[in-house]
Structure formats: structure tokens, C-alpha cells
Design a protein around this motif. Sequence first.
Motif, PDB file in Angstrom:
ATOM      1  N   LEU A   1       0.817  -1.209   0.000  1.00 51.53           N
ATOM      2  CA  LEU A   1       0.000   0.000   0.000  1.00 51.53           C
ATOM      3  C   LEU A   1       0.855   1.265   0.000  1.00 51.53           C
ATOM      4  CD1 LEU A   1      -2.821  -1.052   2.510  1.00 51.53           C
ATOM      5  CD2 LEU A   1      -2.999  -0.838   0.030  1.00 51.53           C
ATOM      6  N   GLN A   2       2.087   1.157   0.506  1.00 46.51           N
ATOM      7  CA  GLN A   2       3.016   2.291   0.500  1.00 46.51           C
ATOM      8  C   GLN A   2       3.811   2.367  -0.804  1.00 46.51           C
ATOM      9  OE1 GLN A   2       4.776   0.862   4.293  1.00 46.51           O
ATOM     10  NE2 GLN A   2       4.574   2.966   4.993  1.00 46.51           N
ATOM     11  N   GLY A   3       3.653   1.368  -1.670  1.00 51.89           N
ATOM     12  CA  GLY A   3       4.388   1.353  -2.941  1.00 51.89           C
ATOM     13  C   GLY A   3       5.793   0.791  -2.837  1.00 51.89           C
ATOM     14  N   HIS A   4       6.117   0.115  -1.714  1.00 56.21           N
ATOM     15  CA  HIS A   4       7.456  -0.467  -1.534  1.00 56.21           C
ATOM     16  C   HIS A   4       7.421  -1.937  -1.980  1.00 56.21           C
ATOM     17  CE1 HIS A   4       8.371   3.199   0.446  1.00 56.21           C
ATOM     18  NE2 HIS A   4       7.791   2.918   1.598  1.00 56.21           N
ATOM     19  N   TYR A   5       7.346  -2.141  -3.295  1.00 54.74           N
ATOM     20  CA  TYR A   5       7.075  -3.480  -3.819  1.00 54.74           C
ATOM     21  C   TYR A   5       8.240  -4.451  -3.635  1.00 54.74           C
ATOM     22  CZ  TYR A   5       3.268  -0.875  -5.914  1.00 54.74           C
ATOM     23  OH  TYR A   5       2.183  -0.060  -6.099  1.00 54.74           O
ATOM     24  N   GLN A   6       9.467  -3.968  -3.790  1.00 51.45           N
ATOM     25  CA  GLN A   6      10.618  -4.858  -3.641  1.00 51.45           C
ATOM     26  C   GLN A   6      10.732  -5.371  -2.205  1.00 51.45           C
ATOM     27  OE1 GLN A   6      12.700  -5.866  -6.439  1.00 51.45           O
ATOM     28  NE2 GLN A   6      12.851  -7.409  -4.840  1.00 51.45           N
ATOM     29  N   LYS A   7      10.527  -4.476  -1.243  1.00 52.72           N
ATOM     30  CA  LYS A   7      10.565  -4.882   0.169  1.00 52.72           C
ATOM     31  C   LYS A   7       9.441  -5.869   0.470  1.00 52.72           C
ATOM     32  CE  LYS A   7      12.706  -0.700   2.098  1.00 52.72           C
ATOM     33  NZ  LYS A   7      12.486   0.474   2.994  1.00 52.72           N
ATOM     34  N   ALA A   8       8.255  -5.587  -0.074  1.00 51.64           N
ATOM     35  CA  ALA A   8       7.112  -6.481   0.136  1.00 51.64           C
ATOM     36  C   ALA A   8       7.399  -7.857  -0.444  1.00 51.64           C
ATOM     37  CB  ALA A   8       5.858  -5.888  -0.507  1.00 51.64           C
ATOM     38  N   ASP A   9       8.040  -7.889  -1.613  1.00 51.91           N
ATOM     39  CA  ASP A   9       8.359  -9.154  -2.264  1.00 51.91           C
ATOM     40  C   ASP A   9       9.309  -9.984  -1.409  1.00 51.91           C
ATOM     41  OD1 ASP A   9       8.093 -10.914  -4.507  1.00 51.91           O
ATOM     42  OD2 ASP A   9      10.108 -10.349  -5.132  1.00 51.91           O
ATOM     43  N   THR A  10      10.269  -9.318  -0.774  1.00 52.80           N
ATOM     44  CA  THR A  10      11.230 -10.011   0.096  1.00 52.80           C
ATOM     45  C   THR A  10      10.518 -10.657   1.277  1.00 52.80           C
ATOM     46  OG1 THR A  10      12.980  -8.450  -0.525  1.00 52.80           O
ATOM     47  CG2 THR A  10      13.315  -9.726   1.487  1.00 52.80           C
ATOM     48  N   VAL A  11       9.579  -9.920   1.888  1.00 56.93           N
ATOM     49  CA  VAL A  11       8.827 -10.452   3.037  1.00 56.93           C
ATOM     50  C   VAL A  11       7.975 -11.641   2.596  1.00 56.93           C
ATOM     51  CG1 VAL A  11       7.058  -9.948   4.777  1.00 56.93           C
ATOM     52  CG2 VAL A  11       8.781  -8.215   4.215  1.00 56.93           C
ATOM     53  N   LEU A  12       7.298 -11.506   1.451  1.00 57.54           N
ATOM     54  CA  LEU A  12       6.423 -12.579   0.962  1.00 57.54           C
ATOM     55  C   LEU A  12       7.224 -13.826   0.592  1.00 57.54           C
ATOM     56  CD1 LEU A  12       4.011 -10.423  -1.219  1.00 57.54           C
ATOM     57  CD2 LEU A  12       3.444 -11.550   0.936  1.00 57.54           C
ATOM     58  N   GLU A  13       8.410 -13.612   0.036  1.00 61.93           N
ATOM     59  CA  GLU A  13       9.267 -14.757  -0.298  1.00 61.93           C
ATOM     60  C   GLU A  13       9.705 -15.480   0.969  1.00 61.93           C
ATOM     61  OE1 GLU A  13      13.163 -15.844  -3.061  1.00 61.93           O
ATOM     62  OE2 GLU A  13      12.732 -13.752  -2.571  1.00 61.93           O
ATOM     63  N   THR A  14      10.009 -14.709   2.017  1.00 60.07           N
ATOM     64  CA  THR A  14      10.374 -15.308   3.303  1.00 60.07           C
ATOM     65  C   THR A  14       9.246 -16.192   3.808  1.00 60.07           C
ATOM     66  OG1 THR A  14      11.777 -13.419   3.876  1.00 60.07           O
ATOM     67  CG2 THR A  14      11.037 -14.809   5.690  1.00 60.07           C
ATOM     68  N   LEU A  15       8.019 -15.695   3.719  1.00 59.42           N
ATOM     69  CA  LEU A  15       6.868 -16.472   4.178  1.00 59.42           C
ATOM     70  C   LEU A  15       6.720 -17.773   3.396  1.00 59.42           C
ATOM     71  CD1 LEU A  15       4.169 -13.700   4.732  1.00 59.42           C
ATOM     72  CD2 LEU A  15       5.223 -15.129   6.472  1.00 59.42           C
ATOM     73  N   MET A  16       6.977 -17.698   2.094  1.00 61.15           N
ATOM     74  CA  MET A  16       6.808 -18.884   1.249  1.00 61.15           C
ATOM     75  C   MET A  16       7.905 -19.916   1.442  1.00 61.15           C
ATOM     76  SD  MET A  16       5.267 -17.586  -2.360  1.00 61.15           S
ATOM     77  CE  MET A  16       3.485 -17.415  -2.495  1.00 61.15           C
ATOM     78  N   THR A  17       9.031 -19.484   1.957  1.00 61.91           N
ATOM     79  CA  THR A  17      10.151 -20.421   2.124  1.00 61.91           C
ATOM     80  C   THR A  17      10.309 -20.888   3.568  1.00 61.91           C
ATOM     81  OG1 THR A  17      11.657 -18.516   2.323  1.00 61.91           O
ATOM     82  CG2 THR A  17      11.458 -19.533   0.161  1.00 61.91           C
ATOM     83  N   LEU A  18       9.341 -20.573   4.418  1.00 63.16           N
ATOM     84  CA  LEU A  18       9.382 -21.087   5.788  1.00 63.16           C
ATOM     85  C   LEU A  18       9.319 -22.606   5.751  1.00 63.16           C
ATOM     86  CD1 LEU A  18       6.931 -18.649   7.633  1.00 63.16           C
ATOM     87  CD2 LEU A  18       9.399 -18.772   7.921  1.00 63.16           C
ATOM     88  N   ASN A  19      10.007 -23.241   6.687  1.00 62.35           N
ATOM     89  CA  ASN A  19      10.022 -24.706   6.702  1.00 62.35           C
ATOM     90  C   ASN A  19       8.616 -25.285   6.789  1.00 62.35           C
ATOM     91  OD1 ASN A  19      12.779 -24.854   6.553  1.00 62.35           O
ATOM     92  ND2 ASN A  19      13.074 -24.750   8.765  1.00 62.35           N
ATOM     93  N   ASN A  20       7.783 -24.638   7.605  1.00 66.98           N
ATOM     94  CA  ASN A  20       6.415 -25.111   7.753  1.00 66.98           C
ATOM     95  C   ASN A  20       5.502 -24.156   6.991  1.00 66.98           C
ATOM     96  OD1 ASN A  20       3.917 -25.975   8.516  1.00 66.98           O
ATOM     97  ND2 ASN A  20       4.332 -26.006  10.718  1.00 66.98           N
ATOM     98  N   ASN A  21       5.055 -24.548   5.829  1.00 70.24           N
ATOM     99  CA  ASN A  21       4.266 -23.646   4.990  1.00 70.24           C
ATOM    100  C   ASN A  21       2.772 -23.977   5.018  1.00 70.24           C
ATOM    101  OD1 ASN A  21       4.254 -25.973   3.561  1.00 70.24           O
ATOM    102  ND2 ASN A  21       4.930 -25.088   1.612  1.00 70.24           N
ATOM    103  N   GLU A  22       2.303 -24.538   6.133  1.00 68.71           N
ATOM    104  CA  GLU A  22       0.898 -24.934   6.225  1.00 68.71           C
ATOM    105  C   GLU A  22      -0.037 -23.735   6.167  1.00 68.71           C
ATOM    106  OE1 GLU A  22      -0.562 -26.034  10.288  1.00 68.71           O
ATOM    107  OE2 GLU A  22       1.580 -26.004  10.773  1.00 68.71           O
TER     108      GLU A  22
END
Length: 406
Positions: A158-179
Amino acid sequence: MEYGPLIKYFRTQMGLTQKDLAKGICSVSHLSKIENKSKDANIETISLLFEKLNIDKSEINEKEEQIKSQLMLLNEKMLFFQKNDVDLIFDKLVEIEDIIPFSTSLYTYELSKYRYFLFKGELKRAQQQENLLNKQKKNFSQQENYLFLHYNAICLILQGHYQKADTVLETLMTLNNNEFVSGELFYHRALVKSSLEHSDHAIYFGKKALQSFMNDHNFIRILHTLMLLGINYTYSRIYEEALECFQHLIRNAELLNEAHFLPHVFHNIGYLKTKMEKYHEALYFYEKSLSLQSEDTPYYLMTLYTIGESLYILQEIDKSQEVFERVLEQSKKLSSQKYILLSKYYLKSMSSYKESIEFLEMKVIPYLEESKEHPDTLNRFYRLLSTHYRQLARYEKAVKYIEKIS
């Protein structure tokens, strides 16, 4: 419920001292330990303290269940974009907010407030809530931590910080437990990839989001995802898939009584037809989009501009000039520097080719490059300038603009 802090809350509400409340039940030191959670009290002591405070224990337990069910309902309504219901449920929770800190749902409530402020687009309140939650995150469960990170990513989007948001979302997707990976996570990843102009990735995550939302019968999110896919199929020149997405959107938006989607759909079909160089068809859809919009809005201005461009390409110069004069007037009202420059360029090109080229090179191109305009717009102007300098045998400058084309 946390009975100790709850007892302290009601005691102070009634203006009683610890001595007043403890009298005839237990020692003051024993009550102090109960209130500060350093000692468990037996059921009989709790019942006597509740009786003296006029607290109905069954009513307190009912409130605990009410808090849990209302929070579950709030998050479900936000997930399914039932906007009117969201506000009603949030207001009910605010009414019992005083008692929530003593329940087992404290962090769930604070996280839900964060999501609610983001849902409403109240960025300032959302950031204040994020700061509050940052101080509490060491106590979060695994799921609460997942939600907090996901909401942080939404805030960055929402703040337009797409690269930072992408990094956070990638972290979430690569968590060991992705349930906890959900359609929402796939959708926001697709949205970020689209904003970063990574259309292939946007399509990949968009298709995963679409499947998830279809499984959950989340019809509004299906519309959002179809729009995102249609736009990225267009950028990727997968025109048949793009058109299919937009056609589904039109049918479903009408069925769901979500007519506010239609101006955006028609505009995007117009852009698709422009990419296919079917300019008469593009003009039809742009005009259809414009007819459904309110004036004095940025989106109206953008659609009006694309109509002017289409008319210009079709060599309907008088009509194009009339439209670009409207664009210039409207863009001044909205203080849109981009469309002020672009409309001036086209108006100049109709009266003086030389002046328009100078204006394009000295004013329009630098502005669009600095504002990181989508490559499609810049590439068209780069080609125009390259052709212009090649015709003048100024090959060095012609090559300079060819090399800029992405």
C-alpha cells in the motif's frame, strides 16, 4: 480469561482498594499475587472475589467465546471482502475492547485490528498498530507471526514499496512449515510481481491464487485475480488468455452486482486491443469505460488520454486535438504532471513536428524516466526518437534511443 488481571480491572473500576476487596476472603498479599499472576487461586477464592465484585463468571466465559467468534467472523468477512459486515463486526469488538486484554485472544485481536486498518486503507493507523505489535511479537505463536509478516507485506504494498514487500512474501513462502500458505499470499505475491513488471511470475502466482479462491468460492477475490491475470497476460502478449480473463470478469461482475469493476475491465480490454494494433476496437472499449466513470478522477483522466492517443493513431486529428485539450484542462485540475506533459506533446505534434520532438526529448522523456513509467510507454517514444534521428542521419543519437528500448 486471565482471572487475576480481570479481578484487578473490575476492582479499580469500582474504586476499591486491595484491602477492601480482600477483607473476609483472603490476605491482601494473597490478592496482590493473584492480580499480578504470580499465584494461582483456588476456585472458591475466585468465586468469592467475583461475588464481591458482582461479576458473573458464566457471563465472563460467554464474553470469551463471543470475542473468539467475532474475531473469526471479522477475519472471514475481510477475506471475502464483505465490506459492510466488516465494519459492523469491528464496531461490536470495539464495544467490548476493555475486556479483550484479559482474554486468550489478545494478540489475535491486535493483529485483526492491523488487518482491518489495512483493509480500510487507513495507513497511518495501520503503521501505529504495526509499531505496537512489533513490541509484542516475541510472544506470538507461529501462526500469529505468519499473519504479522503477511500484514507487514500488505502495508508495504500500500506504501508502494514493492521490492521490500516481495522479500517479506518470499520469506513467508520459504518457511520450513508452509501450512499457512493461502490464496491471499499467492495473490499478494502476484500483485507485487506485476508491480515490479515481472509478468511471468505474476501469472504463475496469480494462477495459484485463482485456484485457491475458486476452491474457497471467494468470488470477489476471483474477480481481483482475473483482473491481475488479464493485465499480465496482455503485457506478456498472451492475448487470447487475457481476453478470456476479461470476458469472465464482465460476466461475473454483472452476476455478482459488482459493476464498479466494469470501467477497469473495459479500459484493460481497450489496452489489449491497442497492443494488438486493433485501434478502432480499442477506441470502442475505452469510450465504453469512460461512459461508466465519474469525471475529476485520475482513472477518468487516464482513459480520456488513451482515447486521445487512439484517435491520433487513427489520424482523426480534429477529434484527437479536442480530446487532448480536455486532457490538458483536466490534468491541470488534478495537478497531474504526467498528463500535462503528454497532452502538451500531442498538441504540439499537431501544429509543429519540430517543436513536439524537442518537447518530447527535453521534457517528456526525462519525466517518464524519473517516474519509472511502464516500459511500453517509454519504448514507443524511444522508437519515435530513434527513427527521427536516423532520418536525419544522426546515427549516434538514433543508436542511443535504440539501446534504451527494453
